[in-house]
Design a protein around this motif. Structure first.
Motif, PDB file in Angstrom:
ATOM      1  N   ILE A  46       0.535  -1.022   0.131  1.00  0.00           N
ATOM      2  CA  ILE A  46      -0.041   0.218   0.004  1.00  0.00           C
ATOM      3  C   ILE A  46       0.573   0.839   0.376  1.00  0.00           C
ATOM      4  N   MET A  47       1.744   1.316   0.476  1.00  0.00           N
ATOM      5  CA  MET A  47       2.921   1.918   0.628  1.00  0.00           C
ATOM      6  C   MET A  47       3.706   2.570  -0.901  1.00  0.00           C
ATOM      7  N   ILE A  48       3.884   1.490  -1.754  1.00  0.00           N
ATOM      8  CA  ILE A  48       4.638   1.902  -3.037  1.00  0.00           C
ATOM      9  C   ILE A  48       3.115   2.726  -3.665  1.00  0.00           C
ATOM     10  N   ILE A  49       1.722   1.845  -3.247  1.00  0.00           N
ATOM     11  CA  ILE A  49       0.858   2.782  -4.278  1.00  0.00           C
ATOM     12  C   ILE A  49       0.699   3.951  -3.831  1.00  0.00           C
ATOM     13  N   LEU A  50       1.168   4.065  -2.750  1.00  0.00           N
ATOM     14  CA  LEU A  50       0.466   5.927  -2.095  1.00  0.00           C
ATOM     15  C   LEU A  50       2.019   7.261  -2.838  1.00  0.00           C
ATOM     16  N   VAL A  51       3.135   5.943  -2.441  1.00  0.00           N
ATOM     17  CA  VAL A  51       4.147   6.855  -3.266  1.00  0.00           C
ATOM     18  C   VAL A  51       3.986   7.145  -4.111  1.00  0.00           C
ATOM     19  N   SER A  52       3.557   5.373  -5.634  1.00  0.00           N
ATOM     20  CA  SER A  52       3.573   5.875  -6.655  1.00  0.00           C
ATOM     21  C   SER A  52       2.752   7.112  -7.391  1.00  0.00           C
ATOM     22  N   LYS A  75      -3.114  -0.336 -13.916  1.00  0.00           N
ATOM     23  CA  LYS A  75      -3.876  -1.865 -13.486  1.00  0.00           C
ATOM     24  C   LYS A  75      -3.049  -2.370 -13.414  1.00  0.00           C
ATOM     25  N   LEU A  76      -1.424  -2.574 -13.447  1.00  0.00           N
ATOM     26  CA  LEU A  76      -1.010  -3.379 -12.521  1.00  0.00           C
ATOM     27  C   LEU A  76      -1.065  -2.763 -11.312  1.00  0.00           C
ATOM     28  N   ARG A  77      -0.934  -1.453 -10.952  1.00  0.00           N
ATOM     29  CA  ARG A  77      -1.701  -0.874  -8.868  1.00  0.00           C
ATOM     30  C   ARG A  77      -2.859  -1.538  -8.372  1.00  0.00           C
ATOM     31  N   LEU A  78      -3.728  -1.621  -9.528  1.00  0.00           N
ATOM     32  CA  LEU A  78      -4.928  -1.931  -9.559  1.00  0.00           C
ATOM     33  C   LEU A  78      -4.856  -3.444  -8.825  1.00  0.00           C
ATOM     34  N   LEU A  79      -4.434  -4.307  -9.704  1.00  0.00           N
ATOM     35  CA  LEU A  79      -4.032  -5.460  -9.622  1.00  0.00           C
ATOM     36  C   LEU A  79      -3.517  -5.952  -8.403  1.00  0.00           C
ATOM     37  N   MET A  80      -2.219  -4.860  -7.729  1.00  0.00           N
ATOM     38  CA  MET A  80      -1.697  -5.624  -7.100  1.00  0.00           C
ATOM     39  C   MET A  80      -2.567  -5.056  -5.656  1.00  0.00           C
ATOM     40  N   PHE A  81      -3.294  -3.897  -5.609  1.00  0.00           N
ATOM     41  CA  PHE A  81      -4.354  -3.420  -4.550  1.00  0.00           C
ATOM     42  C   PHE A  81      -5.060  -4.632  -4.144  1.00  0.00           C
TER      43      PHE A  81
END
Length: 205
Positions: free
Chosen positions: A112-118, A128-134
């Motif tokens: 989640i930190m990676i998504i927020l930082v990105s 789409k990669l971020r969404l799949l990761m989440f």
């Protein structure tokens, strides 16, 4: 393809009704204030994650169980319990406990930190990669409670009165809080922000 936001539509966060959005407008069904995105979503997610990181330290280094035998208490942390299972030949169970109790909570926080930082730094990562990761983080998080489930079974089964008793240690409470806080972090994060990062609008409106 235009988004609902670009078409002036908003989904009510209370009842789910999709309706026309105007500043300071209210939902015609439940009278809740309408927002294009969840208010202060990123700030709330960061707050829950940082708090989870704080509780992650005692959850891993303080005793999660206390084995009381004839008046003598033997504390066990998560890792010492994993080592004990390996020494007893239960390597498969040890791997499950290690993954569920250490890797999964840590992976959720880091992911989640990676998504927020990105999003904050507008890093060029596929939406789409971020969404799949989440979605994967949200799905795998349910297995974080496995360790507490094992403790509850041990407390119920291995209880021989004054001879042998297993009681939860202080790390059990900290670990439960880590699981709860990561779940709240995922719940308060508005995934639509991942698709809005190229826009200049205020995310919290």
């Amino acid at each position: 393809m235009e988004s609902a936001k670009n078409n002036g539509l908003a989904r009510c966060h209370e009842c789910g009704l999709v309706c026309r959005f105007q500043p300071n407008s209210q939902c015609p069904r439940c009278d809740a204030k309408l927002h294009l995105r969840q208010p202060h979503s990123i700030q709330k997610t960061w707050a829950y994650l940082i708090t989870a990181c704080i509780f992650l330290i005692p959850a891993n280094f303080m005793p999660i169980t206390l084995l009381v035998s004839q008046g003598k208490a033997t504390p066990d942390t998560i890792m010492s319990g994993v080592y004990a299972l390996i020494d007893e030949g239960s390597t498969g169970i040890a791997i499950i406990v290690f993954v569920a109790s250490i890797l999964v909570p840590l992976a959720k926080i880091v992911g989640i930190m990676i998504i927020l930082v990105s999003i904050h730094f507008r890093l060029k990562i596929s939406h789409k990669l971020r969404l799949l990761m989440f979605k994967f983080i949200d799905w795998i998080g349910r297995w974080s409670m496995l360790d507490l489930f094992v403790i509850s079974i041990m407390v119920a089964v291995i209880d021989k009165g004054q001879l042998l008793v297993i009681v939860p240690g202080p790390a059990a409470t900290a670990f439960a809080l880590v699981v709860l806080l990561t779940l709240l972090a995922a719940k308060n994060f508005d995934t639509r922000l991942m698709w809005d990062m190229e826009e200049d609008n205020d995310w919290t409106n």
